[in-house]
Design an enzyme around this catalytic site. Structure first.
Site, PDB file in Angstrom:
ATOM      1  N   ARG A  28       0.825  -1.203   0.000  1.00 13.08           N
ATOM      2  CA  ARG A  28       0.000   0.000   0.000  1.00 13.08           C
ATOM      3  C   ARG A  28       0.866   1.263   0.000  1.00 13.08           C
ATOM      4  NH1 ARG A  28      -3.365  -0.828   4.994  1.00 13.08           N
ATOM      5  NH2 ARG A  28      -1.459   0.029   5.851  1.00 13.08           N
TER       6      ARG A  28
ATOM      7  N   VAL B  12      -7.716   1.909  11.555  1.00 14.87           N
ATOM      8  CA  VAL B  12      -6.581   1.057  11.222  1.00 14.87           C
ATOM      9  C   VAL B  12      -5.663   1.806  10.253  1.00 14.87           C
ATOM     10  CG1 VAL B  12      -7.733  -1.137  11.656  1.00 14.87           C
ATOM     11  CG2 VAL B  12      -7.973  -0.058   9.426  1.00 14.87           C
ATOM     12  N   CYS B  13      -4.418   1.349  10.208  1.00 17.03           N
ATOM     13  CA  CYS B  13      -3.465   1.952   9.287  1.00 17.03           C
ATOM     14  C   CYS B  13      -3.939   1.728   7.857  1.00 17.03           C
ATOM     15  CB  CYS B  13      -2.084   1.337   9.497  1.00 17.03           C
ATOM     16  SG  CYS B  13      -1.366   1.859  11.060  1.00 17.03           S
ATOM     17  N   PRO B  14      -3.673   2.637   6.947  1.00 22.45           N
ATOM     18  CA  PRO B  14      -2.827   3.830   7.073  1.00 22.45           C
ATOM     19  C   PRO B  14      -3.596   5.091   7.443  1.00 22.45           C
ATOM     20  CG  PRO B  14      -3.471   3.586   4.797  1.00 22.45           C
ATOM     21  CD  PRO B  14      -4.177   2.501   5.566  1.00 22.45           C
ATOM     22  N   CYS B  39      -3.391   2.142  16.330  1.00 25.90           N
ATOM     23  CA  CYS B  39      -2.916   1.183  15.337  1.00 25.90           C
ATOM     24  C   CYS B  39      -1.435   0.934  15.606  1.00 25.90           C
ATOM     25  CB  CYS B  39      -3.109   1.722  13.925  1.00 25.90           C
ATOM     26  SG  CYS B  39      -2.217   0.742  12.690  1.00 25.90           S
TER      27      CYS B  39
END
Lengths: 370, 75
Positions: A28, B12-14, B39
């Site tokens: 990502r 949660v990430c990001p 997170c």
């Protein structure tokens, strides 16, 4: 002998939790920030593991074999899997270890991932999946395709990874990296507090990935690390009671969950965390699509992108590429897309006349929850 | 100098870092952004982001089990 799987899984889950090793994050980051630090760590695992795998093969501890490459199912499944891990907030191992940290969203993703793996491998979708996987080309490995020694490919890969590592070690930020104040001492500090570097974590995971081959092989499961097959086996065992399906891999994935829990609990990072409505739906959808995608592609980010790549199987490398593309598509849809709407909201909030002045830690902006 | 608070608990990430970037872009130089997050991966990502951007970190601590706070100054 099956218990070696549990031990290795515990070590792996521990290392992943403490090292913050997240393959979804690595893929990502390429699309969100363009940062290559974690993908470099991931490539270290592949390169180091490939040296180990081909050495084990050369000395006869394991014997690598390969079959025709199911290109169509790999392309479709890997793209779907890459897309799904963004929704679920973690790949298969990431979901296992975050489940061990107490994230209920990851529990849901894990349950639906295992369920849909079983549905795709041995259930109602199995005919369709095996039909797509029967579309193959004769080539099986990258070195076979080019007619070269695998050691040449290992040398090329290791050199490329070496350059990437050098690039990252050189561009270390000038400012000192902020760290959490230490509260533990000695061995407790080392195990449950000290921050691991991305590349150190990669070396530990590579060592465990190499070790997985002979340990799994010794039990008759002729493969390296794998997550999807074992997850499907657990579902099959639970619904059929057939203990035959319990193999080394089942112990491995239970170990990952256990190891991550031990690491999180020991370092004060375990807490039951309930997701909001959107995250809940995304976790369930992501988990289900991960199960279908990994079954089509013949493996997840670990089994395909980290292990089949190390043995230079075409399936591994093609899956690796299409998983990254799938991650990119989902990132555009769910992260960089909606954030534009959030930006507008933030701008409106920040523009409101609530600018606090020092020294009070007043909130200048209402908390934003997705 | 103003202090702004960004709550990202439950995200949660990001998303914590994505939101932190958006939030800090709107601040004046010298302003501080307090980011609360839960997170785990952000304990790696947020301080690294601050260091790479050259933003001083004036506070980074745990506030409970799996809960952290970091204060980044826009510079």
């Amino acid at each position: 002998m099956l218990l070696t799987g549990l031990g290795l899984g515990i070590a792996l889950g521990f290392a992943m939790q403490r090292g913050r090793f997240c393959v979804t994050g690595a893929f990502r980051d390429l699309w969100v920030t363009g940062n290559t630090r974690w993908i470099t760590a991931f490539l270290i695992v592949i390169a180091v593991q490939s040296v180990g795998v081909f050495t084990l093969d050369a000395v006869g501890v394991i014997s690598l074999s390969s079959s025709a490459f199911p290109w169509l199912a790999t392309v479709l499944g890997a793209f779907l899997f890459g897309f799904a891990i963004v929704l679920a907030g973690g790949c298969a191992t990431g979901t296992y270890y975050r489940a061990g940290e107490g994230l209920v969203g990851s529990w849901l993703a894990l349950i639906f991932y295992a369920l849909f793996s079983a549905i795709s491998k041995t259930g109602v979708l199995a005919t369709g999946v095996s039909g797509l996987r029967s579309v193959t080309v004769e080539a099986a490995t990258v070195h076979g395709l080019f007619g070269v020694s695998p050691w040449l490919l290992i040398a090329v890969l290791a050199s490329a990874v070496g350059l990437l590592v050098r690039h990252h070690l050189r561009k270390r930020p000038g400012a000192r990296l902020a760290t959490l104040p230490p509260r533990k001492r000695g061995i407790a500090h080392l195990l449950f507090e000290k921050q691991w570097g991305a590349f150190t974590t990669a070396l530990v995971i590579a060592a465990l990935a190499i070790l997985a081959w002979p340990l799994s092989w010794a039990t008759g499961r002729e493969a390296g690390l794998g997550i999807t097959g074992p997850s499907s086996n657990i579902v099959n065992y639970l619904v059929s009671g057939d203990a035959e399906v319990i193999d080394w891999g089942v112990y491995l994935v239970i170990g990952i969950l256990t190891g991550a829990f031990i690491a999180a609990k020991g370092s004060g990072e375990f807490r039951i965390r309930i997701p909001d409505a959107i995250t809940t739906v995304r976790s369930i959808a992501g988990g289900a699509l991960m199960g279908i995608g990994a079954s089509l592609a013949g493996g997840c980010t670990i089994g395909n992108a980290m292990v089949n790549t190390a043995s230079f199987e075409l399936q591994g490398w093609v899956a690796f590429g299409f998983m990254i593309l799938g991650t990119g598509a989902a990132t555009r849809l769910f992260i960089t897309g909606p954030s534009k709407a959030r930006s507008a909201r933030n701008a409106a909030a920040a523009g409101s006349p609530s600018q606090a002045t020092a020294p009070g830690p007043s909130a200048a902006r209402a908390s934003v929850r997705r | 100098m103003a202090v702004h608070v960004l709550e990202t608990d439950g995200q949660v990430c990001p998303f914590p870092i994505v939101e932190a970037k958006e939030a800090i872009a709107l601040l004046d130089l010298g302003d501080e952004l307090v980011i609360n997050f839960d997170c785990t991966q952000a304990t790696d990502a947020l301080p690294r982001w601050a260091a790479e951007e050259g933003y001083p970190v004036t506070n980074f601590d745990r506030v409970g089990d799996a809960a952290w706070t970091i204060t980044v100054q826009k510079a």
